[in-house]
Scaffold this active site. Structure first.
Site, mmCIF file in Angstrom:
data_model
loop_
_atom_site.group_PDB
_atom_site.id
_atom_site.type_symbol
_atom_site.label_atom_id
_atom_site.label_comp_id
_atom_site.label_asym_id
_atom_site.label_seq_id
_atom_site.Cartn_x
_atom_site.Cartn_y
_atom_site.Cartn_z
ATOM 1 N N SER A 26 4.511 2.465 8.076
ATOM 2 C CA SER A 26 4.238 1.311 7.219
ATOM 3 C C SER A 26 5.462 0.892 6.422
ATOM 4 O O SER A 26 6.108 1.722 5.771
ATOM 5 C CB SER A 26 3.094 1.624 6.251
ATOM 6 O OG SER A 26 1.875 1.647 6.913
ATOM 7 N N ASP B 25 0.270 -7.740 1.580
ATOM 8 C CA ASP B 25 0.657 -6.330 1.694
ATOM 9 C C ASP B 25 2.175 -6.149 1.688
ATOM 10 O O ASP B 25 2.729 -5.428 2.522
ATOM 11 C CB ASP B 25 0.046 -5.704 2.955
ATOM 12 C CG ASP B 25 0.039 -4.171 2.892
ATOM 13 O OD1 ASP B 25 0.267 -3.632 1.803
ATOM 14 O OD2 ASP B 25 -0.165 -3.532 3.946
ATOM 15 N N HIS C 177 0.820 -1.214 0.000
ATOM 16 C CA HIS C 177 0.000 0.000 0.000
ATOM 17 C C HIS C 177 0.853 1.262 0.000
ATOM 18 O O HIS C 177 0.373 2.341 -0.343
ATOM 19 C CB HIS C 177 -0.955 0.014 1.199
ATOM 20 C CG HIS C 177 -0.311 0.202 2.522
ATOM 21 N ND1 HIS C 177 -0.008 -0.844 3.351
ATOM 22 C CD2 HIS C 177 0.093 1.324 3.161
ATOM 23 C CE1 HIS C 177 0.550 -0.368 4.451
ATOM 24 N NE2 HIS C 177 0.628 0.943 4.360
#
Length: 563
Positions: free
Chosen positions: A217, A125, A94
């Site tokens: 992230s 992911d 992402h």
């Protein structure tokens, strides 16, 4: 879960699944003395292999699939690891979602390097990046890549360190916390809140109490010996819970890297359980199923028609073992000797093509079934990170919607139709579409649900406004297999009238000649750049000359370079 918010240029960050909220301090761990603060790469924790990832993104506009949304800029974190013998940057899928331009920067280095996206795995992911080949020696020079831990996940109450570039500054940030939970969670974060309970890949996941914010992230989570025990990928809003972050454990990361190695750089994915089931906790269910006290497991309620389990497993079978490991009545298996996780974990550890054995109880008789691990056959696949992946064959485009228009009617596949709704618009989605998305199963490999998403109003289609948001069942009495098939049926039609049979019983009828004449004018009036997406155009071109002479089956067999 949500995407990152826009920030000033010096603080733009990305955190799919990391909600807005002020920075939170990690919960104290009085049982163990804290680590000395790490302030530079010469200390006991290496900071050099932690990089910042800058993304310029232009995501698809699913409401108007012929357009992209306005470009956005955000950033995330990454960690340098060895992948197939070469140093590469590991981050979240992402973080580079919808990328049109990606750069990376090393800790303490003023120079930005243009990055190449080598692989994207939306189901877990993860993404793998590198820099331009001419810059690789310079970028990775004097950098010792992190080592992925050989454990499946860190232990409960184990202390970990989170490194990354969260919002609030531009330099690297180090926070500490402990592992508070290890279980199976859904990774492919649902676009809508209602989808998570019915579908989605569940993989091993670690919960920590370290501060996790936008921009963390993709950042590495380190164990006591400086090895990567996971990377950050999600967090909870501070209004819901304090200091809750989610980490992709090293076992999942190794699976991602090994998958690429096994398949020459092409990502295949995690395997899926080929049947639906219910637990056997209830004594009445067990008695009705004829299970003795020494037999535990889960009861099969449906079998994937396209899997090798179809015809070998039956409704009512009780799966009691997987590769010799007992499945409990609540659907869990023993994990690390003292914990329990869902039995799907045993399947997710395999690679596509691996063999595994089920121990099955049917009407009191025990037998085994050998199956081959395969990915799930979604009727409507979950959203994938929109990306352009560099390969030896050129860039491979993923995640952009396909569409087809005729006489102002706009058709898309169900998965793209649902993406056109924001979270606030969920209540407007027809319940029949939600059921198809959550519970639908393919009956043949290339099956799609084709939806009439919108109508660009014109005299030729007047009166059909209420037929939007409905599935197209057939075109001129030919059942629609998928969006490509519908486009071929329309473009090769020689009848006077074109008839779309909808799932609500209505029929949309367009005069073929008038529809063709009006189509271009409608596209120009509504500023639609093309009557169909490139992948659909490729199929239609192969069928259009001469019309009605090439079998539809032959047309559909033509491969598309656009994924």
């Amino acid at each position: 879960f949500c995407m990152s918010n826009k920030l000033p240029p010096e603080e733009r960050s990305s955190g799919f699944g990391i909600e807005k909220g002020r920075p939170r301090k990690s919960a104290p761990t009085p049982q163990r003395p804290p680590r000395p603060p790490v302030t530079n790469p010469d200390d006991n924790v290496p900071l050099g292999p932690v990089v910042k990832v800058y993304t310029v993104s232009s995501r698809p506009n699913y409401k108007l699939p012929w357009q992209d949304l306005d470009p956005e800029e955000f950033s995330g974190s990454g960690a340098v690891i060895h992948a197939n013998g070469k140093p590469r940057v590991l981050t979240n899928a992402h973080v580079i979602d919808g990328h049109t331009f990606v750069r990376v920067r090393k800790q303490g280095c003023p120079k930005f390097y243009i990055a190449r996206v080598l692989a994207v795995a939306s189901d877990c992911d993860c993404a793998l990046l590198s820099v331009a080949e001419s810059d690789e020696d310079e970028f990775f020079r004097d950098m010792e890549p992190f080592v992925l831990s050989d454990r499946n996940a860190p232990d409960l109450q184990e202390e970990v360190m989170v490194l990354g570039y969260p919002t609030g500054g531009d330099s690297i940030c180090c926070t500490e916390g402990i592992v508070s939970r290890v279980e199976l969670l859904q990774y492919d974060s649902p676009h809508h809140y209602w989808s998570g309970e019915f579908r989605g890949l569940h993989l091993l996941c670690v919960q920590i109490d370290a501060a996790v914010n936008n921009g963390n992230s993709g950042g590495p989570v380190l164990g006591d010996h400086g090895e990567i025990v996971g990377i950050v990928f999600a967090g909870l809003d501070s209004g819901e819970a304090e200091s809750v972050g989610y980490v992709i454990p090293s076992e999942v990361l190794r699976h991602f890297v090994d998958d690429l190695r096994r398949n020459d750089g092409h990502y295949v994915g995690f395997p899926w359980v080929p049947f639906s089931y219910q637990t056997c906790d209830n004594p009445s269910v067990r008695e009705w199923s004829g299970l003795s006290a020494d037999v535990t497991g889960v009861r099969v309620t449906d079998v994937d028609a396209l899997s090798d389990a179809f015809g070998r497993l039956q409704y009512g079978d009780v799966v009691s073992e997987i590769n010799g490991i007992h499945v409990a009545n609540d659907g869990t298996v023993l994990f690390r000797g003292r914990e329990r996780v869902g039995f799907e974990y045993l399947i997710s550890r395999l690679f596509v093509g691996d063999k595994y054995v089920l121990g099955v109880n049917r009407a009191g008789k025990k037998f085994i079934v050998e199956l081959q691990a395969r990915t799930k056959n979604y009727l409507a696949p979950p959203p994938v990170a929109a990306s352009r992946v560099s390969s030896s064959q050129g860039d491979i485009v993923k995640g952009w919607p396909s569409f087809f228009t005729f006489a102002g009617l706009v058709f898309v596949a169900l998965e793209d139709y649902l993406q056109s709704f924001t979270h606030e618009e969920d209540r407007y989605i027809p319940s029949k579409m939600i059921v198809k998305f959550c519970q639908g199963k393919k009956s043949f490999p290339d099956e799609q649900v084709v939806v009439l998403m919108k109508i660009l109003a014109d005299e030729v289609n007047v009166g059909y406004e209420l037929q939007t948001d409905s599935q197209v069942i057939s075109v001129n009495d030919v059942a629609v297999r998928n969006l490509r098939h519908l486009a071929v049926l329309v473009e090769t039609c020689s009848d006077r009238f074109l008839r779309f049979q909808m799932d609500n019983g209505s029929t949309v009828v367009i005069d073929m000649l008038k529809g063709r004449n009006a189509s271009q004018q409608i596209l120009e009036r509504y500023r639609v750049r093309a009557p169909m997406s490139d992948d659909i155009l490729e199929v239609v071109r192969s069928a259009s000359v001469p019309l009605n002479t090439q079998p539809v089956e032959d047309v559909l067999a033509v491969p598309s370079n656009t994924i």
